[in-house]
Scaffold this motif. Structure first.
Motif, PDB file in Angstrom:
ATOM      1  N   UNK A  56     -12.958  27.747  88.195  1.00  0.00           N
ATOM      2  CA  UNK A  56     -14.165  27.112  88.708  1.00  0.00           C
ATOM      3  C   UNK A  56     -14.022  25.588  88.705  1.00  0.00           C
ATOM      4  N   UNK A  57     -13.405  25.056  87.667  1.00  0.00           N
ATOM      5  CA  UNK A  57     -13.198  23.605  87.605  1.00  0.00           C
ATOM      6  C   UNK A  57     -12.327  23.131  88.766  1.00  0.00           C
ATOM      7  N   UNK A  58     -11.283  23.904  89.077  1.00  0.00           N
ATOM      8  CA  UNK A  58     -10.413  23.550  90.208  1.00  0.00           C
ATOM      9  C   UNK A  58     -11.191  23.565  91.523  1.00  0.00           C
ATOM     10  N   UNK A  59     -12.063  24.568  91.695  1.00  0.00           N
ATOM     11  CA  UNK A  59     -12.873  24.635  92.916  1.00  0.00           C
ATOM     12  C   UNK A  59     -13.832  23.450  93.012  1.00  0.00           C
ATOM     13  N   UNK A  60     -14.445  23.100  91.895  1.00  0.00           N
ATOM     14  CA  UNK A  60     -15.362  21.958  91.894  1.00  0.00           C
ATOM     15  C   UNK A  60     -14.635  20.673  92.243  1.00  0.00           C
ATOM     16  N   UNK A  61     -13.445  20.503  91.725  1.00  0.00           N
ATOM     17  CA  UNK A  61     -12.677  19.289  92.018  1.00  0.00           C
ATOM     18  C   UNK A  61     -12.232  19.237  93.474  1.00  0.00           C
ATOM     19  N   UNK A  62     -11.937  20.403  94.039  1.00  0.00           N
ATOM     20  CA  UNK A  62     -11.534  20.433  95.443  1.00  0.00           C
ATOM     21  C   UNK A  62     -12.680  20.038  96.379  1.00  0.00           C
ATOM     22  N   UNK A  63     -13.900  20.162  95.870  1.00  0.00           N
ATOM     23  CA  UNK A  63     -15.069  19.883  96.708  1.00  0.00           C
ATOM     24  C   UNK A  63     -15.943  18.772  96.124  1.00  0.00           C
ATOM     25  N   UNK A  64     -15.324  17.886  95.362  1.00  0.00           N
ATOM     26  CA  UNK A  64     -16.121  16.874  94.665  1.00  0.00           C
ATOM     27  C   UNK A  64     -16.492  15.688  95.542  1.00  0.00           C
ATOM     28  N   UNK A  65     -15.791  15.496  96.643  1.00  0.00           N
ATOM     29  CA  UNK A  65     -16.072  14.336  97.484  1.00  0.00           C
ATOM     30  C   UNK A  65     -15.756  13.044  96.759  1.00  0.00           C
ATOM     31  N   UNK A  66     -16.753  12.128  96.697  1.00  0.00           N
ATOM     32  CA  UNK A  66     -16.552  10.831  96.053  1.00  0.00           C
ATOM     33  C   UNK A  66     -16.874  10.865  94.561  1.00  0.00           C
ATOM     34  N   UNK A  67     -17.243  12.019  94.070  1.00  0.00           N
ATOM     35  CA  UNK A  67     -17.607  12.131  92.655  1.00  0.00           C
ATOM     36  C   UNK A  67     -16.365  12.146  91.770  1.00  0.00           C
ATOM     37  N   UNK A  68     -16.519  11.829  90.482  1.00  0.00           N
ATOM     38  CA  UNK A  68     -15.350  11.756  89.598  1.00  0.00           C
ATOM     39  C   UNK A  68     -14.710  13.123  89.386  1.00  0.00           C
ATOM     40  N   UNK A  69     -13.422  13.122  89.126  1.00  0.00           N
ATOM     41  CA  UNK A  69     -12.694  14.359  88.877  1.00  0.00           C
ATOM     42  C   UNK A  69     -13.132  14.956  87.546  1.00  0.00           C
ATOM     43  N   UNK A  70     -13.329  16.261  87.530  1.00  0.00           N
ATOM     44  CA  UNK A  70     -13.802  16.937  86.324  1.00  0.00           C
ATOM     45  C   UNK A  70     -12.641  17.322  85.423  1.00  0.00           C
ATOM     46  N   UNK A  71     -12.767  17.014  84.156  1.00  0.00           N
ATOM     47  CA  UNK A  71     -11.898  17.579  83.138  1.00  0.00           C
ATOM     48  C   UNK A  71     -12.649  18.750  82.511  1.00  0.00           C
ATOM     49  N   UNK A  72     -12.072  19.346  81.496  1.00  0.00           N
ATOM     50  CA  UNK A  72     -12.749  20.444  80.814  1.00  0.00           C
ATOM     51  C   UNK A  72     -13.950  19.955  80.006  1.00  0.00           C
ATOM     52  N   UNK A  73     -13.922  18.694  79.583  1.00  0.00           N
ATOM     53  CA  UNK A  73     -14.929  18.191  78.656  1.00  0.00           C
ATOM     54  C   UNK A  73     -16.365  18.268  79.183  1.00  0.00           C
ATOM     55  N   UNK A  74     -16.675  17.824  80.421  1.00  0.00           N
ATOM     56  CA  UNK A  74     -18.057  17.920  80.903  1.00  0.00           C
ATOM     57  C   UNK A  74     -18.585  19.354  80.919  1.00  0.00           C
ATOM     58  N   UNK A  75     -17.727  20.304  81.281  1.00  0.00           N
ATOM     59  CA  UNK A  75     -18.147  21.700  81.312  1.00  0.00           C
ATOM     60  C   UNK A  75     -18.430  22.206  79.892  1.00  0.00           C
ATOM     61  N   UNK A  76     -17.625  21.772  78.947  1.00  0.00           N
ATOM     62  CA  UNK A  76     -17.862  22.178  77.564  1.00  0.00           C
ATOM     63  C   UNK A  76     -19.163  21.587  77.031  1.00  0.00           C
ATOM     64  N   UNK A  77     -19.451  20.348  77.423  1.00  0.00           N
ATOM     65  CA  UNK A  77     -20.688  19.712  76.967  1.00  0.00           C
ATOM     66  C   UNK A  77     -21.915  20.448  77.520  1.00  0.00           C
ATOM     67  N   UNK A  78     -21.830  20.889  78.777  1.00  0.00           N
ATOM     68  CA  UNK A  78     -22.933  21.673  79.342  1.00  0.00           C
ATOM     69  C   UNK A  78     -23.153  22.932  78.511  1.00  0.00           C
ATOM     70  N   UNK A  79     -22.064  23.610  78.140  1.00  0.00           N
ATOM     71  CA  UNK A  79     -22.180  24.823  77.326  1.00  0.00           C
ATOM     72  C   UNK A  79     -22.759  24.509  75.950  1.00  0.00           C
ATOM     73  N   UNK A  80     -22.302  23.429  75.339  1.00  0.00           N
ATOM     74  CA  UNK A  80     -22.801  23.037  74.013  1.00  0.00           C
ATOM     75  C   UNK A  80     -24.305  22.816  74.053  1.00  0.00           C
ATOM     76  N   UNK A  81     -24.761  22.120  75.077  1.00  0.00           N
ATOM     77  CA  UNK A  81     -26.191  21.810  75.186  1.00  0.00           C
ATOM     78  C   UNK A  81     -27.027  23.043  75.514  1.00  0.00           C
ATOM     79  N   UNK A  82     -26.505  23.938  76.346  1.00  0.00           N
ATOM     80  CA  UNK A  82     -27.260  25.132  76.717  1.00  0.00           C
ATOM     81  C   UNK A  82     -27.438  26.077  75.531  1.00  0.00           C
ATOM     82  N   UNK A  83     -26.478  26.084  74.615  1.00  0.00           N
ATOM     83  CA  UNK A  83     -26.553  26.987  73.457  1.00  0.00           C
ATOM     84  C   UNK A  83     -27.366  26.415  72.303  1.00  0.00           C
ATOM     85  N   UNK A  84     -27.586  25.116  72.284  1.00  0.00           N
ATOM     86  CA  UNK A  84     -28.242  24.458  71.149  1.00  0.00           C
ATOM     87  C   UNK A  84     -29.675  24.953  70.883  1.00  0.00           C
ATOM     88  N   UNK A  85     -30.542  25.178  71.883  1.00  0.00           N
ATOM     89  CA  UNK A  85     -31.926  25.574  71.585  1.00  0.00           C
ATOM     90  C   UNK A  85     -32.054  26.784  70.671  1.00  0.00           C
TER      91      UNK A  85
END
Length: 432
Positions: free
Chosen positions: A244-273
């Motif tokens: 999924x990360x590879x697909x997002x990067x292929x279609x990111x346009x002018x946005x920054x390239x994704x590493x694994x870290x942003x995706x992990x942070x999303x997971x960390x925050x979603x599980x916290x509640x």
């Protein structure tokens, strides 16, 4: 001629003292108004001090690594003006910013200026400008070209102590680092960068523990003394997440390239509640645990000066692209020494990763007063069983260290299992 005492101003963080991490001037040198003269480190950041007057440096308040109290003399300058002509206006400004300086504790006395006197008569008040300052041993002045070399204050200070011209050292990148200085020392100043003899030992080197390294040492020691750590490690299949990360990067346009870290942070925050005890700070002196509603995520970042932890504010409100931009901005600010004090404090949970160095598993030390720290490890490809078939998978161990006074082992394991579910089924990261 008039002498002006430049006292260390209140840097605005409620601190009582700061550490000298670098001098940019020497006794006998001329300084100009607003010229940088010293780098002072607080608990949160390094602050560049500028001279409020022009003149010749007469005395300096210590050596690199020494602590200087707020309001005490940092530097004495002999100005070109008549006595009182320049210093009176500036002194009034400094005194307005630092009330009570006259009652500062004098080194080695245990009392205030008004309590320290001589003989049996009335105690004599001693003004800060009358106190003798430490005069560091005179060293070679900065060489021509040194100011054009990009290097951290710690690297510059070390090179000055060793009497090395920074301009003569070849850097492996656009910024001179300790490793470049080590290579220069190891391979010989006159012989250039030649491979050393196989049996030639490096000379012993005594390195004073100062600045950021001393702060790290003190904080880590306090954390290990006060916090009963326990660690939990789980293996996670990130094959789908990487796709999924590879697909997002292929279609990111002018946005920054994704590493694994942003995706992990999303997971960390979603599980916290469901696990509020993880996103917390423990004031052990007051006996209060504060479970925070917002995730202010500390991001352990390696710099020339040591490990720093810039903070992603309200990480739970940012999407992966916003997180990627903020990660890049904060990491660059930390490595260049431009991170603000508010960007280096207030984290409620920390994530740390060795990046390309990877590692099978880590047991990171908690960033006190937080109660947990998360450490993703390297991704490896291995064959695994899926039913009766053997398939190729990308696997990663995820570590968490927790404060056992606040977090139970069951809660830590359950939280990591929640992360595992999100990371192994990445569509859940974006499902409401």
């Amino acid at each position: 001629m008039a002498r002006f005492t430049f006292r260390l101003p209140d840097i605005g963080e409620g601190i009582s003292e700061a550490e000298i991490v670098a001098w940019h001037v020497r006794v006998g040198e001329r300084v100009e108004e607003d010229m940088p003269v010293a780098d002072m480190m607080t608990d949160k950041a390094t602050v560049e001090m500028e001279s409020p007057v022009s003149g010749v440096v007469v005395e300096l308040a210590g050596e690199v690594g020494d602590q200087v109290a707020i309001g005490s003399a940092l530097m004495i300058v002999e100005t070109d003006a008549e006595e009182g002509a320049v210093s009176e206006e500036v002194e009034e400004q400094i005194e307005a910013e630092n009330p009570g300086v006259e009652e500062a504790i004098l080194p080695g006395t245990g009392g205030t200026a008004d309590e320290v006197g001589g003989g049996g008569g009335e105690p004599q008040a001693v003004r800060p400008e009358e106190r003798p300052l430490h005069q560091p041993s005179a060293g070679p002045p900065p060489r021509a070209g040194e100011d054009k070399v990009l290097a951290s204050p710690a690297v510059r200070a070390r090179a000055r102590d060793l009497g090395i011209d920074l301009a003569s050292i070849r850097a492996e990148s656009d910024r001179l680092r300790h490793s470049d200085l080590d290579a220069y020392l190891r391979y010989g100043q006159a012989q250039g960068y030649h491979a050393p003899h196989a049996n030639r030992a490096r000379p012993d080197e005594a390195v004073k523990v100062i600045g950021m390294r001393r702060r790290i040492a003190e904080n880590m020691a306090a954390s290990k003394r006060a916090i009963p750590h326990f660690a939990y490690v789980e293996e996670i299949d990130v094959t789908a997440l990487e796709a999924m990360r590879a697909d997002l990067n292929d279609n990111r346009g002018a946005r920054p390239k994704l590493t694994m870290l942003p995706l992990m942070i999303v997971a960390i925050c979603r599980a916290i509640p469901d696990f509020p005890m993880i996103n917390a700070r423990y004031d052990d002196e007051a006996g209060v645990v504060t479970r925070h509603g917002s995730v202010h995520l500390g991001m352990a970042t390696q710099t020339d000066a040591g490990l720093m932890v810039p903070v992603i504010r309200d990480a739970q409100d940012r999407n992966v692209w916003q997180l990627a931009s903020e990660i890049g901005r904060l990491a660059e600010a930390a490595r260049s020494g431009k991170a603000k004090s508010e960007e280096l404090s207030g984290s409620t949970l920390t994530i740390t990763s060795l990046g390309p160095l990877g590692g099978i598993a880590t047991t990171p030390v908690i960033n006190r007063p937080e109660v947990a720290i998360i450490g993703p490890n390297k991704i490896v490809e291995r064959p695994i069983f899926q039913g009766d078939e053997i398939v190729r998978a990308k696997l990663m161990n995820l570590s968490i260290s927790c404060d056992h006074r606040v977090v139970d082992g069951w809660d830590a394991a359950s939280y990591v299992q929640a992360l595992k579910k999100l990371l192994e089924t990445p569509v859940l990261l974006f499902a409401d």
